[in-house]
Design an enzyme around this catalytic site. Structure first.
Site, short mmCIF file in Angstrom:
data_model
loop_
_atom_site.label_atom_id
_atom_site.label_comp_id
_atom_site.label_asym_id
_atom_site.label_seq_id
_atom_site.Cartn_x
_atom_site.Cartn_y
_atom_site.Cartn_z
N GLU A 46 0.82 -1.20 0.00
CA GLU A 46 0.00 0.00 0.00
C GLU A 46 0.86 1.26 0.00
O GLU A 46 0.53 2.25 -0.67
CB GLU A 46 -0.93 0.01 1.23
CG GLU A 46 -1.89 -1.17 1.29
CD GLU A 46 -1.36 -2.30 2.14
OE1 GLU A 46 -2.14 -2.88 2.91
OE2 GLU A 46 -0.14 -2.61 2.03
N CYS A 69 -2.62 -3.44 7.36
CA CYS A 69 -2.25 -3.62 8.76
C CYS A 69 -2.62 -2.38 9.57
O CYS A 69 -2.63 -1.26 9.08
CB CYS A 69 -0.77 -3.94 8.89
SG CYS A 69 0.34 -2.62 8.32
N TRP A 164 19.82 -39.97 -10.94
CA TRP A 164 18.63 -39.14 -10.94
C TRP A 164 17.52 -39.93 -11.58
O TRP A 164 17.68 -40.49 -12.66
CB TRP A 164 18.87 -37.85 -11.71
CG TRP A 164 19.97 -37.02 -11.15
CD1 TRP A 164 21.23 -36.91 -11.62
CD2 TRP A 164 19.89 -36.16 -10.01
NE1 TRP A 164 21.95 -36.02 -10.87
CE2 TRP A 164 21.14 -35.55 -9.85
CE3 TRP A 164 18.87 -35.86 -9.12
CZ2 TRP A 164 21.41 -34.65 -8.83
CZ3 TRP A 164 19.14 -34.95 -8.10
CH2 TRP A 164 20.39 -34.37 -7.97
N ARG A 178 11.69 -25.18 -4.00
CA ARG A 178 12.59 -24.97 -2.86
C ARG A 178 12.72 -23.49 -2.55
O ARG A 178 12.70 -23.05 -1.40
CB ARG A 178 13.99 -25.51 -3.18
CG ARG A 178 14.24 -26.96 -2.89
CD ARG A 178 15.73 -27.25 -3.05
NE ARG A 178 16.01 -28.67 -3.09
CZ ARG A 178 17.24 -29.18 -3.21
NH1 ARG A 178 18.28 -28.36 -3.32
NH2 ARG A 178 17.42 -30.49 -3.22
N THR A 190 18.67 -39.67 3.93
CA THR A 190 18.90 -39.02 2.64
C THR A 190 20.28 -38.39 2.59
O THR A 190 20.96 -38.42 1.56
CB THR A 190 17.82 -37.94 2.40
OG1 THR A 190 16.54 -38.60 2.32
CG2 THR A 190 18.07 -37.20 1.10
N ARG A 201 19.86 -23.89 -6.48
CA ARG A 201 20.97 -23.66 -7.41
C ARG A 201 20.50 -23.38 -8.84
O ARG A 201 21.12 -22.58 -9.53
CB ARG A 201 21.89 -24.89 -7.45
CG ARG A 201 22.53 -25.23 -6.13
CD ARG A 201 23.49 -26.41 -6.25
NE ARG A 201 22.84 -27.61 -6.74
CZ ARG A 201 22.12 -28.43 -5.98
NH1 ARG A 201 21.94 -28.16 -4.70
NH2 ARG A 201 21.58 -29.52 -6.50
N SER A 216 17.94 -38.07 14.64
CA SER A 216 17.67 -38.43 16.04
C SER A 216 18.94 -38.71 16.84
O SER A 216 19.10 -38.24 17.97
CB SER A 216 16.75 -39.66 16.11
OG SER A 216 15.49 -39.38 15.54
#
Length: 353
Positions: A46, A69, A164, A178, A190, A201, A216
């Site tokens: 605004e 706001c 891949w 991402r 992973t 990237r 963990s």
């Protein structure tokens, strides 16, 4: 309003933790100025539009994608600026879910004699800020799980290799998702199998999302590529002071969130990420963590890339979940957009239960 939403989308990669907001000021059905919110701490949409409009703002209509706001945050209230500029009418796409605003902006505008309408293109506005809405309404981020799989739903070979399965176009598209997220989350499995950098990237972005690793037992190798740059948060369940110190020396933060089973309490992790103003979490993990997140009801949306190949039953699936005894126990999703990305198929689906 459609133009205001288009402008708001320009902040897709930049506004976090703030919502993406656009504003168009019009007189006699013609736009005279426009603006969008670019970064937290910078002028709101605004304010940008009012500065561009100047004297043309008096008696005009402001179309804005979110309720203005009415509180002092990183910047002064937009409501005061709209009143001072002489805006006669405000049309908002949606009410602000932030409890600090939540209708008070509309009330202040009406008290000043400004006509207020809300709800125009509301669904589109909510979709644009789905993470912000989730954080404000539910106290946790919007969790989008990205999965790259063969057409028979396999995500990795039995030896863990997955690079891949999909093509370069799908991988580039995945980087765009991402980039819009505030955090990218993965598991220790992973990291061990793929050693990902976990950053953006393939497209230009002014910022990198926070990297979150569910680990963990604090098994993350100190040589892991994801530790080489950017902020890293490791969610653990054991207090190994030596390992914690070593990871901290590499620039990582370790957060202890153990549950009764000696694993990371995932729901608490999501609440903590919300407390840190994380709006959207992008998950790129293996079938075990995928299954845990889905099983605990923490996945909101699936972003699935299906490659034109078959890996067979020996390969890993998408989710590790308990065997069902009845089809009535199946988890339901609602298919959204389905499109072709290079040679692969991209499916967006909302998790319903």
């Amino acid at each position: 309003m459609a133009e205001a939403l288009r402008l708001a989308e320009k902040g897709l990669y930049t506004t976090t933790p703030n919502p993406r907001v656009g504003c168009v000021i019009a007189r006699a059905g013609q736009a005279v100025a426009a603006g969008w919110h670019e970064t937290a701490g910078g002028p709101h949409a605004e304010i940008v539009a009012l500065r561009a409009a100047g004297a043309n703002a008096r008696g005009a209509t402001a179309y804005v994608t979110l309720e203005p706001c009415n509180h002092h945050g990183r910047t002064p209230p937009c409501v005061d600026a709209l009143i001072e500029a002489g805006i006669a009418r405000v049309v908002a796409a949606m009410q602000d879910p932030n409890p600090s605003v939540a209708g008070s902006g509309f009330a202040a505008l009406r008290a000043a004699g400004i006509q207020v309408e809300s709800g125009l293109m509301q669904e589109e506005a909510q979709a644009l800020n789905i993470g912000f809405v989730s954080r404000m309404n539910r106290g946790r981020p919007w969790v989008r799980m990205k999965i790259a799989a063969s057409v028979d739903g396999r995500t990795a070979l039995a030896n863990g290799r997955s690079q891949w399965i999909t093509g370069p176009e799908a991988r580039r598209d995945g980087h765009a998702w991402r980039a819009r997220a505030c955090a990218v989350l993965t598991g220790i499995g992973t990291v061990r199998d793929d050693d990902p950098q976990l950053n953006v990237r393939d497209i230009e972005t002014p910022r990198q999302p926070l990297k979150v690793v569910v680990d963990s037992r604090l098994q993350l190798p100190l040589s892991a590529k994801l530790l080489a740059s950017g902020k890293v948060l490791i969610a653990a369940a054991v207090e190994d002071k030596a390992r914690i110190a070593a990871l901290q020396d590499k620039g990582a933060e370790v957060l202890l969130l153990p549950n009764a089973q000696g694993k990371v309490e995932l729901a608490q992790l999501m609440r903590e990420l919300a407390r840190r103003e994380i709006n959207e979490v992008h998950v790129e993990a293996g079938f075990k963590l995928n299954g845990s997140l889905l099983g605990e009801g923490l996945v909101d949306e699936l972003l699935i890339y299906l490659a034109p190949c078959i890996l067979g039953d020996g390969a890993s699936g998408m989710f590790s979940l308990p065997e069902l005894g009845d089809l009535a126990q199946k988890r339901l999703v609602q298919f959204g957009e389905v499109s072709t990305i290079g040679a692969d198929l991209r499916v967006l689906a909302r998790v319903l239960n």
